[in-house]
Design an enzyme around this catalytic site. Structure first.
Site, PDB file in Angstrom:
ATOM      1  N   HIS A  83     -30.290 -15.131  12.693  1.00  0.00           N
ATOM      2  CA  HIS A  83     -29.433 -16.227  12.023  1.00  0.00           C
ATOM      3  C   HIS A  83     -30.263 -17.344  11.316  1.00  0.00           C
ATOM      4  O   HIS A  83     -30.079 -17.502  10.213  1.00  0.00           O
ATOM      5  CB  HIS A  83     -28.368 -16.795  12.672  1.00  0.00           C
ATOM      6  CG  HIS A  83     -28.845 -17.809  13.933  1.00  0.00           C
ATOM      7  ND1 HIS A  83     -29.032 -17.174  15.094  1.00  0.00           N
ATOM      8  CD2 HIS A  83     -29.033 -19.167  14.160  1.00  0.00           C
ATOM      9  CE1 HIS A  83     -29.286 -17.970  15.825  1.00  0.00           C
ATOM     10  NE2 HIS A  83     -29.356 -19.242  15.182  1.00  0.00           N
ATOM     11  N   CYS A 192       1.140  -8.610   6.940  1.00  0.00           N
ATOM     12  CA  CYS A 192       2.209  -8.704   7.731  1.00  0.00           C
ATOM     13  C   CYS A 192       3.549  -8.664   7.400  1.00  0.00           C
ATOM     14  O   CYS A 192       4.581  -8.492   8.002  1.00  0.00           O
ATOM     15  CB  CYS A 192       1.715  -9.865   8.508  1.00  0.00           C
ATOM     16  SG  CYS A 192       2.306 -11.278   7.886  1.00  0.00           S
TER      17      CYS A 192
END
Length: 224
Positions: A83, A192
Site C-alpha cells: 500500500h 435490491c
C-alpha cells in the site's frame, strides 16, 4: 497522463469496474485497481484487461487485492510494502464505488485491508475522489452525514457552520475540502429493488470528477 489508483469496494456498482478502468485509460491515464475482497464478488478480474506498461510491481494483471499485501512467506527488512508502493506511484485515488462500510472506515481511520491502509497512508497533497453507492436508507442515514463531516474535519476546514443536507454534499466538499471530491450517488431503481438515491454516479461523471481533481492540483508527478 496521470497515474490513478481505482479503489473498488463491495457494492453491486463494482460491476462497472472494467468499464470505469477502460474509461479512465481512454482519458489518457495509467490505472491500477485495488479491490476489497467483497468487491471481487461483482466483476471478473480477467475483464480488466492488461496492466499498464509502467506497472513494474507485478507481472500479472492490473488488479491488487488483500492477498497481495501478504504475498510473502516471511517479511524481511527493506521488502516493499504494497500500500505504500501504490501510494508513492499514484497521482490520484478514485474510490468508485465506495460502500457504506468503507466510507465508515475511511472516516474513522480504520485500516484493515489494502485499500483502507492506502487511504490512511495517503499523501493528501494529492487528490481523492469518492463515489458512494449503497441502499437509499443507508445513504440517508444520519451515520452517513456523521462520517462525511468527519472527513471534512480531517481533510478540509470542517465544513459549513450550519446544517447541510446530503443533496448539498458535493458542493460542500468542493468548497470546504477541495482535495477530497465527492461524486454524489444518483436516484434510480437499485439492485435490491428499492427506488431512491444510492446508485453510483455514471461512469462519465466519475471520469469527469477525476479530470477536474487532477486539474485543480496541476497533476503532481504526472507522467509526461
Amino acid at each position: 497522463m496521470a497515474r490513478i489508483i481505482l479503489g473498488v469496494t463491495g457494492s453491486v456498482a463494482a460491476l462497472r469496474t472494467p468499464t470505469l478502468r477502460a474509461a479512465l485509460r481512454a482519458d489518457g491515464h495509467a490505472v491500477r485497481v485495488v479491490a476489497t475482497e467483497a468487491a471481487l464478488k461483482f466483476f471478473d478480474p480477467a475483464d480488466l484487461g492488461p496492466p499498464d506498461e509502467d506497472d513494474a510491481l507485478r507481472l500479472g494483471g492490473p488488479l491488487y487485492r488483500d492477498a497481495d499485501e501478504w504475498a510473502f512467506d516471511r517479511w524481511r527488512r527493506d521488502d516493499p510494502v504494497l500500500h505504500i508502493e501504490l501510494r508513492r506511484w499514484a497521482d490520484l485515488l478514485v474510490v468508485a464505488p465506495i460502500d457504506a462500510n468503507t466510507l465508515g472506515k475511511f472516516a474513522l481511520g480504520l485500516s484493515d485491508n489494502c485499500l483502507t491502509c492506502l487511504f490512511r497512508a495517503w499523501e493528501f497533497s494529492r487528490p481523492v475522489v469518492l463515489a458512494p453507492a449503497m441502499n437509499t436508507l443507508m445513504w440517508d442515514s444520519p451515520v452517513t452525514r456523521r462520517h462525511l463531516r468527519l472527513l471534512l474535519e480531517d481533510r478540509g476546514d470542517g465544513g459549513p457552520p450550519g446544517p447541510w443536507t446530503l443533496d448539498e454534499a458535493t458542493a460542500v466538499f468542493d468548497r470546504h475540502a477541495p482535495g477530497l471530491s465527492l461524486v454524489a450517488p444518483i436516484s434510480k431503481r437499485l439492485a435490491c429493488g428499492d427506488v431512491g438515491a444510492g446508485g453510483m454516479a455514471e461512469v462519465p461523471e466519475v471520469v469527469s470528477a477525476a479530470r477536474s481533481a487532477l486539474g485543480r492540483v496541476g497533476r503532481p508527478g504526472a507522467i509526461d
